[in-house]
Design a protein around this motif. Structure first.
Motif, PDB file in Angstrom:
ATOM      1  N   THR A   1      -2.809  -7.576  -9.142  1.00 12.54           N
ATOM      2  CA  THR A   1      -3.852  -6.576  -9.258  1.00 12.54           C
ATOM      3  C   THR A   1      -3.356  -5.258  -8.661  1.00 12.54           C
ATOM      4  O   THR A   1      -2.486  -5.257  -7.795  1.00 12.54           O
ATOM      5  N   GLY A   2      -3.918  -4.179  -9.151  1.00 11.98           N
ATOM      6  CA  GLY A   2      -3.547  -2.864  -8.633  1.00 11.98           C
ATOM      7  C   GLY A   2      -4.757  -1.954  -8.606  1.00 11.98           C
ATOM      8  O   GLY A   2      -5.697  -2.128  -9.382  1.00 11.98           O
ATOM      9  N   GLY A   3      -4.731  -1.008  -7.718  1.00 10.63           N
ATOM     10  CA  GLY A   3      -5.856  -0.083  -7.616  1.00 10.63           C
ATOM     11  C   GLY A   3      -5.664   0.887  -6.477  1.00 10.63           C
ATOM     12  O   GLY A   3      -4.543   1.222  -6.109  1.00 10.63           O
ATOM     13  N   ARG A   4      -6.780   1.313  -5.912  1.00 11.14           N
ATOM     14  CA  ARG A   4      -6.750   2.307  -4.840  1.00 11.14           C
ATOM     15  C   ARG A   4      -7.714   1.902  -3.723  1.00 11.14           C
ATOM     16  O   ARG A   4      -8.816   1.440  -3.964  1.00 11.14           O
ATOM     17  N   TYR A   5      -7.243   2.117  -2.515  1.00  8.25           N
ATOM     18  CA  TYR A   5      -8.077   1.984  -1.317  1.00  8.25           C
ATOM     19  C   TYR A   5      -8.539   3.374  -0.892  1.00  8.25           C
ATOM     20  O   TYR A   5      -7.781   4.339  -0.975  1.00  8.25           O
TER      21      TYR A   5
ATOM     22  N   ARG B   1      -5.793  -5.698 -13.531  1.00  7.56           N
ATOM     23  CA  ARG B   1      -5.347  -7.012 -13.041  1.00  7.56           C
ATOM     24  C   ARG B   1      -4.734  -7.804 -14.177  1.00  7.56           C
ATOM     25  O   ARG B   1      -5.077  -7.616 -15.338  1.00  7.56           O
ATOM     26  N   ARG B   2      -3.818  -8.644 -13.795  1.00  9.94           N
ATOM     27  CA  ARG B   2      -3.243  -9.616 -14.717  1.00  9.94           C
ATOM     28  C   ARG B   2      -3.494 -10.967 -14.097  1.00  9.94           C
ATOM     29  O   ARG B   2      -2.986 -11.280 -13.023  1.00  9.94           O
ATOM     30  N   ALA B   3      -4.305 -11.744 -14.764  1.00 10.99           N
ATOM     31  CA  ALA B   3      -4.700 -13.051 -14.258  1.00 10.99           C
ATOM     32  C   ALA B   3      -3.993 -14.140 -15.064  1.00 10.99           C
ATOM     33  O   ALA B   3      -3.534 -13.892 -16.183  1.00 10.99           O
TER      34      ALA B   3
ATOM     35  N   ALA C   1      -5.005   5.565  -0.876  1.00 12.43           N
ATOM     36  CA  ALA C   1      -3.703   4.931  -1.083  1.00 12.43           C
ATOM     37  C   ALA C   1      -3.790   3.914  -2.211  1.00 12.43           C
ATOM     38  O   ALA C   1      -4.782   3.194  -2.329  1.00 12.43           O
ATOM     39  N   ASP C   2      -2.761   3.877  -3.021  1.00 12.18           N
ATOM     40  CA  ASP C   2      -2.691   2.906  -4.106  1.00 12.18           C
ATOM     41  C   ASP C   2      -2.163   1.581  -3.572  1.00 12.18           C
ATOM     42  O   ASP C   2      -1.433   1.541  -2.581  1.00 12.18           O
ATOM     43  N   TYR C   3      -2.541   0.506  -4.263  1.00 15.03           N
ATOM     44  CA  TYR C   3      -2.033  -0.807  -3.865  1.00 15.03           C
ATOM     45  C   TYR C   3      -1.560  -1.583  -5.076  1.00 15.03           C
ATOM     46  O   TYR C   3      -2.025  -1.384  -6.198  1.00 15.03           O
ATOM     47  N   LEU C   4      -0.615  -2.462  -4.832  1.00 12.53           N
ATOM     48  CA  LEU C   4      -0.129  -3.439  -5.791  1.00 12.53           C
ATOM     49  C   LEU C   4      -0.154  -4.762  -5.056  1.00 12.53           C
ATOM     50  O   LEU C   4       0.401  -4.874  -3.956  1.00 12.53           O
TER      51      LEU C   4
ATOM     52  N   ILE D   1       0.877  -1.172   0.000  1.00  9.63           N
ATOM     53  CA  ILE D   1       0.000   0.000   0.000  1.00  9.63           C
ATOM     54  C   ILE D   1       0.913   1.220   0.000  1.00  9.63           C
ATOM     55  O   ILE D   1       1.672   1.434   0.941  1.00  9.63           O
ATOM     56  N   VAL D   2       0.822   2.002  -1.078  1.00  7.84           N
ATOM     57  CA  VAL D   2       1.759   3.095  -1.299  1.00  7.84           C
ATOM     58  C   VAL D   2       1.026   4.389  -1.639  1.00  7.84           C
ATOM     59  O   VAL D   2      -0.189   4.392  -1.803  1.00  7.84           O
TER      60      VAL D   2
END
Length: 170
Positions: free
Chosen positions: A138-142, A165-167, A100-103, A78-79
């Motif tokens: 997956t990536g996005g925002r909280y 996302r990359r599945a 916050a962004d997440y990876l 979480i960045v």
């Protein structure tokens, strides 16, 4: 702003940072009782933006526990945390919002248990030969809405907004 208020604000920001880090660690480690303890009694989590569920934190923790069995190796980061503290005329209040962004790279259960260099649970191939390279990312925002009570800062709501996302390929 007085030095006392400035110090209180810094301490709030540090406590909030620890709370958000605790959230990531609880999910990654599968520490579901720790996860629940991060929320207010009426706390809610909304994972619908990532294909999940929404509801009271306790119910969502049970859903996460079941779902995350598919991914025994996970390490989400979480960045870019932006903390907005409630401002009561120069003094911080008892509410805050964190964006916050997440990876979130994860390894599927089949991959995590394969290979001779798999270590302890949660450490399959950890840095040795790449046997447990993530096959789901997956990536996005909280968006966290926080509340402070006598015990400190807690999560009132968390909402996940998955951006990509990359599945694994079928």
């Amino acid at each position: 702003m007085t030095q006392r208020v400035a110090l209180a604000t810094v301490l709030d920001r540090l406590a909030i940072d620890a709370l958000i880090t605790g959230y990531a660690v609880a999910v990654d480690d599968g520490a579901w009782s720790d996860y629940g303890a991060l929320f207010t009694p009426d706390g809610r989590a909304d994972y619908r933006g990532a294909g999940g569920v929404e509801g009271p934190a306790e119910e969502v923790a049970r859903w996460l526990e079941e779902t995350m069995r598919l991914f025994p190796v996970r390490q989400h980061l979480i960045v870019n945390r932006r903390i907005d503290l409630e401002d009561l005329g120069g003094y911080t209040g008892d509410r805050a919002e964190v964006r916050a962004d997440y990876l979130n790279p994860m390894c599927l259960a089949r991959q995590a248990s394969s290979g001779s260099d798999a270590g302890a649970p949660g450490e399959a191939g950890a840095g040795r030969s790449g046997a447990a390279t993530p096959d789901f990312v997956t990536g996005g925002r909280y968006i966290f809405a926080l509340h402070r009570d006598e015990a400190g800062w807690l999560i009132r709501t968390v909402t996940v907004h998955e951006k990509w996302r990359r599945a694994p390929s079928p």
